[in-house]
Design a protein around this motif. Structure first.
Motif, short mmCIF file in Angstrom:
data_model
loop_
_atom_site.label_atom_id
_atom_site.label_comp_id
_atom_site.label_asym_id
_atom_site.label_seq_id
_atom_site.Cartn_x
_atom_site.Cartn_y
_atom_site.Cartn_z
N ASP A 185 7.97 11.98 -3.32
CA ASP A 185 6.87 11.04 -3.38
C ASP A 185 7.50 9.65 -3.35
O ASP A 185 8.26 9.28 -4.25
CB ASP A 185 6.06 11.23 -4.66
N ILE A 186 7.19 8.88 -2.29
CA ILE A 186 7.86 7.61 -2.04
C ILE A 186 6.84 6.47 -2.09
O ILE A 186 5.75 6.57 -1.51
CB ILE A 186 8.56 7.62 -0.66
N GLY A 193 5.40 -1.57 8.12
CA GLY A 193 5.77 -0.16 8.01
C GLY A 193 7.15 0.19 8.53
O GLY A 193 7.42 1.35 8.84
N LEU A 194 8.05 -0.80 8.58
CA LEU A 194 9.39 -0.53 9.12
C LEU A 194 10.17 0.47 8.27
O LEU A 194 10.93 1.28 8.80
CB LEU A 194 10.17 -1.84 9.25
N CYS A 195 10.00 0.41 6.95
CA CYS A 195 10.65 1.41 6.09
C CYS A 195 9.93 2.74 6.17
O CYS A 195 10.56 3.81 6.15
CB CYS A 195 10.67 0.92 4.64
N GLY A 196 8.62 2.69 6.25
CA GLY A 196 7.84 3.92 6.28
C GLY A 196 8.22 4.84 7.42
O GLY A 196 8.40 6.05 7.23
N VAL A 197 8.38 4.28 8.62
CA VAL A 197 8.71 5.14 9.77
C VAL A 197 10.09 5.73 9.64
O VAL A 197 10.36 6.81 10.19
CB VAL A 197 8.59 4.36 11.09
N ALA A 207 9.45 12.28 2.97
CA ALA A 207 8.31 12.12 2.06
C ALA A 207 7.37 13.31 2.06
O ALA A 207 6.96 13.80 3.12
CB ALA A 207 7.53 10.87 2.43
N ARG A 208 7.05 13.74 0.86
CA ARG A 208 5.90 14.63 0.66
C ARG A 208 4.64 13.77 0.67
O ARG A 208 3.62 14.12 1.25
CB ARG A 208 6.03 15.37 -0.67
N ARG A 209 4.74 12.61 0.03
CA ARG A 209 3.66 11.62 -0.01
C ARG A 209 4.29 10.24 0.14
O ARG A 209 5.29 9.94 -0.52
CB ARG A 209 2.87 11.71 -1.32
N LEU A 210 3.72 9.42 1.00
CA LEU A 210 4.25 8.08 1.25
C LEU A 210 3.13 7.07 1.04
O LEU A 210 2.12 7.08 1.75
CB LEU A 210 4.80 7.97 2.67
N ALA A 211 3.32 6.20 0.05
CA ALA A 211 2.34 5.16 -0.26
C ALA A 211 2.96 3.80 0.02
O ALA A 211 4.15 3.58 -0.21
CB ALA A 211 1.90 5.25 -1.72
N CYS A 217 2.01 6.70 9.47
CA CYS A 217 3.03 7.41 8.70
C CYS A 217 2.77 7.36 7.19
O CYS A 217 3.43 8.07 6.44
CB CYS A 217 4.42 6.85 9.00
N TYR A 218 1.80 6.56 6.76
CA TYR A 218 1.51 6.44 5.32
C TYR A 218 0.33 7.31 4.93
O TYR A 218 -0.66 7.41 5.66
CB TYR A 218 1.20 4.98 4.96
#
Length: 379
Positions: free
Chosen positions: A220-221, A229-233, A239-243, A260-261
């Motif tokens: 869970d991140i 969203g540069l870190c998200g991608v 991630a199981r869950r990305l917020a 991706c979030y």
């Protein structure tokens, strides 16, 4: 945003067949707003062919050229727009931005000053002029620019922060209005600006540093200050869950388009974090976020609370330009924290240092700004 722009481009193809200048213009503006600058250029050029000498078409086409990096073409179109409407303050401002990018600082100053004279309540020319003057080592002139904006009541929080920065004053955090204005003002070209102009690679470096510690495959991140969203991608596969949370709505629109979030929230992180449950995340990421917060004590306390046992906090900091024991507001308007200060906070919150790497955070002019990437682990 990519889906929306694509749909509008299909609409533009239909417009192209009918040969209506007004419809071409409308489609071009929509594409420009959606960040499809090449599509906007095509539509607006067609509109101009069908309706020569239309000032707003010249202006919008110039904006498309500027975003595409076609600066000579942008200058030509801004000048055409201004020949038709000499009092177009926004065109003077944007012409100044193009001239500045071409290295013509004196001409850019003149354009910014003309924009201010024509529309004193417009914030962007003050921002552009003040920052240009700072880059030219004219701190006194930059200070006068920010004072003028304040005296006229233009974005008081934004210009007070910039004035504090140029005067060397100490404040604990940048106001929300300043952060929002900084990012929403150029959300569409943000990613390109980071790579092409600032040589910015912190998301990739943080992702590599986290992976070097062999994290679990599914976490869970939480991405603090997620921006576009540069870190998200780069961390979605972990991630199981990305917020993600960010203060700038237009940046969040772009982050949402990356798909991706699992959750995106528009909020200031100091207000967002206290509302989270204890031990709710395995990894908290903050890429180039703490530069807008000087006193990061509360952030560290809240991150430690929301992390699960053995969870990670991965983040970047900028190194102060002068020796300091904690943090300082730099003339740039960003904050820098000393490594000793960060380590004191980490120890106080039971966060063990797992990784610390010296990096170039970004370019400032021709110089690379030094900083650190750190990964802390909750014990």
């Amino acid at each position: 945003m990519a889906v929306q722009a694509h749909s509008q481009h299909r609409g533009f193809e239909r417009v192209k067949d009918c040969g209506d200048a007004a419809l071409h213009f409308t489609a071009g503006v929509q594409l420009l707003d959606a960040g499809d600058f090449a599509g906007a250029e095509e539509a607006l050029r067609c509109a101009l062919e069908l309706r020569p000498g239309h000032g707003q078409t010249h202006y919008k086409l110039a904006n498309a050229y500027k975003e595409l990096g076609k600066l000579a073409e942008a200058e030509q179109q801004y000048l055409a727009a201004l020949a038709l409407d000499p009092d177009h303050a926004e065109a003077h401002n944007n012409l100044g931005a193009s001239l500045q990018l071409m290295g013509r600082a004196e001409a850019a100053q003149a354009s910014y000053r003309r924009a201010i004279a024509l529309k004193p309540g417009l914030p962007q020319p003050y921002l552009n002029l003040g920052r240009l003057l700072q880059q030219m080592d004219k701190a006194g002139a930059a200070e006068a620019c920010y004072v003028q904006a304040l005296e006229l009541g233009v974005e008081p929080d934004v210009f007070q922060h910039l004035l504090d920065a140029v005067r060397g004053a100490s404040t604990p955090q940048a106001p929300s209005a300043y952060v929002r204005a900084t990012f929403d003002g150029f959300a569409q070209q943000f990613d390109r600006h980071l790579v092409d102009t600032l040589d910015y690679h912190i998301p990739e470096l943080l992702s590599s540093a986290v992976r070097a510690l062999s994290p679990p495959a599914q976490m869970d991140i939480l991405d603090l200050g997620c921006g576009t969203g540069l870190c998200g991608v780069r961390m979605r596969d972990l991630a199981r869950r990305l917020a993600g949370v960010d203060l700038a709505p237009k940046m969040l629109e772009l982050a949402r388009s990356r798909a991706c979030y699992d959750e995106l929230v528009c909020a200031e992180i100091g207000q967002y974090l206290p509302g989270l449950a204890d031990s709710s995340f395995d990894l908290v990421v903050a890429a180039d976020v703490l530069i807008y917060i000087g006193d990061i004590g509360q952030v560290f306390s809240e991150v430690a609370r929301v992390l699960r046992c053995f969870g990670w906090f991965a983040f970047s900091i900028e190194q102060p330009g002068q020796a300091c024991d904690s943090y300082r507001l730099e003339a740039s308007g960003r904050y820098a924290q000393s490594l000793a200060y960060v380590r004191r906070l980490a120890r106080a919150q039971g966060l063990a240092e797992r990784s610390c790497r010296e990096v170039a955070i970004r370019k400032h002019g021709a110089q690379a700004l030094p900083g650190q990437l750190l990964i802390l682990q909750k014990r």
